[in-house]
Design a protein around this motif. Structure first.
Motif, mmCIF file in Angstrom:
data_model
loop_
_atom_site.group_PDB
_atom_site.id
_atom_site.type_symbol
_atom_site.label_atom_id
_atom_site.label_comp_id
_atom_site.label_asym_id
_atom_site.label_seq_id
_atom_site.Cartn_x
_atom_site.Cartn_y
_atom_site.Cartn_z
ATOM 1 N N TYR A 1 -3.275 0.534 -3.197
ATOM 2 C CA TYR A 1 -3.848 0.851 -1.887
ATOM 3 C C TYR A 1 -4.389 -0.417 -1.232
ATOM 4 C CZ TYR A 1 -3.976 5.796 -3.231
ATOM 5 O OH TYR A 1 -3.634 7.060 -3.612
ATOM 6 N N ASP B 1 -10.486 5.567 2.304
ATOM 7 C CA ASP B 1 -10.195 6.906 2.817
ATOM 8 C C ASP B 1 -9.987 7.905 1.683
ATOM 9 O OD1 ASP B 1 -10.343 5.993 5.408
ATOM 10 O OD2 ASP B 1 -8.184 6.005 5.768
ATOM 11 N N SER B 2 -9.533 7.448 0.538
ATOM 12 C CA SER B 2 -9.327 8.358 -0.590
ATOM 13 C C SER B 2 -10.653 8.679 -1.291
ATOM 14 C CB SER B 2 -8.337 7.760 -1.599
ATOM 15 O OG SER B 2 -8.932 6.734 -2.365
ATOM 16 N N ARG C 1 -8.505 -0.168 3.387
ATOM 17 C CA ARG C 1 -8.768 0.973 4.263
ATOM 18 C C ARG C 1 -8.357 2.291 3.614
ATOM 19 N NH1 ARG C 1 -9.716 2.202 9.616
ATOM 20 N NH2 ARG C 1 -8.918 4.214 10.261
ATOM 21 N N HIS C 2 -7.164 2.339 3.058
ATOM 22 C CA HIS C 2 -6.680 3.604 2.527
ATOM 23 C C HIS C 2 -7.305 3.965 1.178
ATOM 24 C CE1 HIS C 2 -3.611 2.937 5.687
ATOM 25 N NE2 HIS C 2 -4.061 4.144 5.942
ATOM 26 N N THR D 1 0.202 4.086 1.090
ATOM 27 C CA THR D 1 -0.018 4.922 2.274
ATOM 28 C C THR D 1 0.592 4.319 3.529
ATOM 29 O OG1 THR D 1 -2.073 5.755 1.317
ATOM 30 C CG2 THR D 1 -1.791 6.056 3.679
ATOM 31 N N CYS D 2 0.300 3.043 3.796
ATOM 32 C CA CYS D 2 0.745 2.443 5.060
ATOM 33 C C CYS D 2 1.853 1.414 4.899
ATOM 34 C CB CYS D 2 -0.436 1.794 5.784
ATOM 35 S SG CYS D 2 -1.129 0.348 4.932
ATOM 36 N N CYS E 1 0.849 -1.194 0.000
ATOM 37 C CA CYS E 1 0.000 0.000 0.000
ATOM 38 C C CYS E 1 0.882 1.241 0.000
ATOM 39 C CB CYS E 1 -0.898 -0.014 1.239
ATOM 40 S SG CYS E 1 -1.879 1.506 1.446
#
Length: 125
Positions: A53, A60-61, A56-57, A35-36, A33
């Protein structure tokens, strides 16, 4: 490798993501991912704007997340307060739990309180 830009060695395992297109491959440890950094091999992944991604992320986007309950906000009515998004019913006075969306409130120790609770519990007499 699309992530680290190093050449793929012949015979090494590679991850192919159909949603990303036929021209992209990743080392298994690079399929993460954006992001994380969660490893996405053998997991559901999402491809958006040239990036990978986790679930979760990606969500979120697409939608804001409530700071009170950590759930996605699907309603068109929500509030932005203290730099975070909230379901209307979750942005409440820390002392009495009345809903603060759309009314004046104060913060005490970084926690929102309504005016009446502030006057009753926190104001200097």
């Amino acid at each position: 490798c699309y992530h680290c830009k190093l050449k793929m060695k012949e015979g090494d395992p590679a991850v192919y993501a159909e949603r990303a297109g036929y021209d992209k491959l990743w080392h298994p440890g690079c399929f993460v991912c954006c992001t994380c950094g969660e490893l996405l091999v053998d997991m559901i992944y999402f491809w958006k704007n040239g990036k990978l991604y986790c679930g979760r992320h990606y969500c979120d986007s697409e939608r804001p997340r409530c700071a009170g309950c950590d759930e996605l906000i699907f309603s068109h009515e929500y509030t932005l307060a203290e730099g975070q998004n909230w379901h209307l019913k979750h942005f409440c006075c820390f002392d009495c739990d009345c809903v603060l969306a759309g009314i004046t409130y104060l913060t005490v120790n970084d926690k929102p309180v309504c005016k009446s609770c502030y006057m009753k519990n926190h104001a200097v007499v």
